[in-house]
Design an enzyme around this catalytic site. Sequence first.
Site, PDB file in Angstrom:
ATOM      1  N   THR A  17       0.828  -1.210   0.000  1.00  0.00           N
ATOM      2  CA  THR A  17       0.000   0.000   0.000  1.00  0.00           C
ATOM      3  C   THR A  17       0.866   1.264   0.000  1.00  0.00           C
ATOM      4  O   THR A  17       0.681   2.160  -0.834  1.00  0.00           O
ATOM      5  CB  THR A  17      -0.902   0.006   1.261  1.00  0.00           C
ATOM      6  N   VAL A  18       1.830   1.325   0.912  1.00  0.00           N
ATOM      7  CA  VAL A  18       2.627   2.553   1.028  1.00  0.00           C
ATOM      8  C   VAL A  18       3.698   2.610  -0.059  1.00  0.00           C
ATOM      9  O   VAL A  18       3.838   3.622  -0.760  1.00  0.00           O
ATOM     10  CB  VAL A  18       3.260   2.661   2.436  1.00  0.00           C
ATOM     11  N   LYS A 109       7.061   1.952  12.245  1.00  0.00           N
ATOM     12  CA  LYS A 109       6.869   2.352  13.651  1.00  0.00           C
ATOM     13  C   LYS A 109       7.174   1.227  14.625  1.00  0.00           C
ATOM     14  O   LYS A 109       7.678   1.458  15.713  1.00  0.00           O
ATOM     15  CB  LYS A 109       5.437   2.856  13.851  1.00  0.00           C
ATOM     16  N   GLY A 138       1.147   8.928   9.928  1.00  0.00           N
ATOM     17  CA  GLY A 138       1.043   8.807   8.466  1.00  0.00           C
ATOM     18  C   GLY A 138       1.436  10.082   7.745  1.00  0.00           C
ATOM     19  O   GLY A 138       2.590  10.512   7.791  1.00  0.00           O
ATOM     20  N   GLU A 194      -4.072  -3.042  10.645  1.00  0.00           N
ATOM     21  CA  GLU A 194      -2.836  -3.782  10.410  1.00  0.00           C
ATOM     22  C   GLU A 194      -3.200  -5.210   9.990  1.00  0.00           C
ATOM     23  O   GLU A 194      -4.324  -5.670  10.225  1.00  0.00           O
ATOM     24  CB  GLU A 194      -2.027  -3.865  11.708  1.00  0.00           C
ATOM     25  N   ASP A 205       0.026  -0.490  18.218  1.00  0.00           N
ATOM     26  CA  ASP A 205       0.392   0.422  17.127  1.00  0.00           C
ATOM     27  C   ASP A 205       0.497   1.863  17.644  1.00  0.00           C
ATOM     28  O   ASP A 205       1.485   2.563  17.402  1.00  0.00           O
ATOM     29  CB  ASP A 205      -0.668   0.312  16.017  1.00  0.00           C
ATOM     30  N   LYS A 209       3.917   4.522  18.116  1.00  0.00           N
ATOM     31  CA  LYS A 209       3.945   5.905  17.623  1.00  0.00           C
ATOM     32  C   LYS A 209       4.142   6.890  18.777  1.00  0.00           C
ATOM     33  O   LYS A 209       4.854   7.892  18.641  1.00  0.00           O
ATOM     34  CB  LYS A 209       2.652   6.206  16.857  1.00  0.00           C
ATOM     35  N   GLY A 306      -3.003   5.015   4.760  1.00  0.00           N
ATOM     36  CA  GLY A 306      -3.447   5.096   3.366  1.00  0.00           C
ATOM     37  C   GLY A 306      -2.272   5.326   2.441  1.00  0.00           C
ATOM     38  O   GLY A 306      -1.228   5.846   2.844  1.00  0.00           O
TER      39      GLY A 306
HETATM   40  N1  HSE Z   1      -3.235   0.353  11.216  1.00  0.00           N
HETATM   41  C1  HSE Z   1      -2.755   1.696  11.316  1.00  0.00           C
HETATM   42  C2  HSE Z   1      -3.944   2.582  11.693  1.00  0.00           C
HETATM   43  C3  HSE Z   1      -2.162   2.117  10.003  1.00  0.00           C
HETATM   44  O1  HSE Z   1      -5.070   2.090  11.754  1.00  0.00           O
HETATM   45  O2  HSE Z   1      -3.757   3.762  11.975  1.00  0.00           O
HETATM   46  C4  HSE Z   1      -1.244   3.281  10.066  1.00  0.00           C
HETATM   47  O3  HSE Z   1      -0.170   3.115  10.939  1.00  0.00           O
END
Ligand code: HSE
Length: 444
Positions: A17-18, A109, A138, A194, A205, A209, A306
């Site tokens: 995706t990225v 991250k 992001g 994820e 997650d 961050k 995204g």
């Molecule tokens: N799974 C993460 C989210 C994606 O929902 O924010 C971006 O790090």
Amino acid sequence: MSGAKRTIGIGIIGLGTVGGGVVRLVLSHRDEYRAAYGIDLDVVRGCSRSSAQAEATGLAPERFTADWREIVSDPAVDIVVELIGGEHPATEIFEAAFAAGKHVVTANKALLGRHMERLAGIAEAAGVQLKCEAAAGGGIPVVNALEHALTGNRILTIAGILNGTTNYILSRMEREGAGFEEVLADAQRLGYAEADPTADVDGFDAASKTALLASIGFHTRVTTDDVFQEGIRRISTDDIAAARELGYTIKLLGIARDTEAGIEARVHPAMIPATHQLAAVSDAMNAVYVVGDAVGETMFYGAGAGSFPTASAVVGDILSLAEPLARGEQPLPEPTPYRAVRPVFPIDVLENSFFLRITANEEAGALVRAVEILARHDIGITSARSLPGAEDEGGTIAIVTKRAPERALAAAVEELSGDEAVREVANVIRIEDVDAWTQEVEEN
Ligand code: HSE
């Protein structure tokens, strides 16, 4: 100028995706970058497990490889872009790239939340850069703000909605009264979650961050393991309705605070006033609220995940490295986050007010016992009442406490859970003292 080169070669490892977004963005904006910055960004090579995935990005087939080592060792690659995520082989990619004198741009991250200090140290010793704007928030340019624009401040508080999946789930539960599992399935279908959504819903997650932003903002080591983590699985529509009546919204927040005695770093659902800026951030959007002692409150809002939003952050990092490289200069080192190692508080020494939702075997009795037990643990009560709309047969009680130590609350909850009149302490939600976030801001 000696060493100047107009064409900067990038090698992208991971074309999902990225990574796919980065290739598409660079290919579609190449002329603009050339015109605006005098830099020709050339995607020299792309690496993925699937050649079909590479082809779908528009990368020429001869530029594809399935072996990341070919990217790191390619003399035409100036900047290695790691977008596979996870700890391995990402760690080996970083180490090999630094050893080859190459700069690394990443969105990883999970890796940096745990190993930023070690990897930044290797990069520094090798005289190259490690850049990670996309790893927290992001597309939101908050890492850059903390590393550059806000450096005149002592950063006091960083409070972020850092996970789009959980914000999407909570927003829809609030708006539609929808159930947790149903909305999680939609989040997965929409591609926010994820690969393993427990990393989202259990707070890992957001903790990665939070660790990253706290390390950069406070110039000290905060790793993911230092960050208290509690996810959103226990949040019910009853909690959301009760919060609304109290004038609050429930958000999964990553909160980091720099206090004189040490660092607070925690991820958990929090009730915040419905009028707070962060309460208005809905669906999969992210926001990072940063308080500096000089600037006061700031807030950075945008898409936290995204393809193109994350690619925007990655390409920003690439171009910031490419500019000096194109002039024949080495990019200036980023301020190192680890000037001091400060203590990070364990959660049980902190204080908060709490919301308790207690399902009862016998409501009146449970209310009396809850008041008694909380008083015995020196926990003051702001309000205690039955929750009429809740579905439990024996009744449900909602209690709001005054500020109390986490340790005392945990002991009281344990005692309450064993009481005959109580079926279950169904949830405990921290009510965040948002006024404390700005307490040390300088007077104008
Ligand atoms: N799974 C993460 C989210 C994606 O929902 O924010 C971006 O790090």
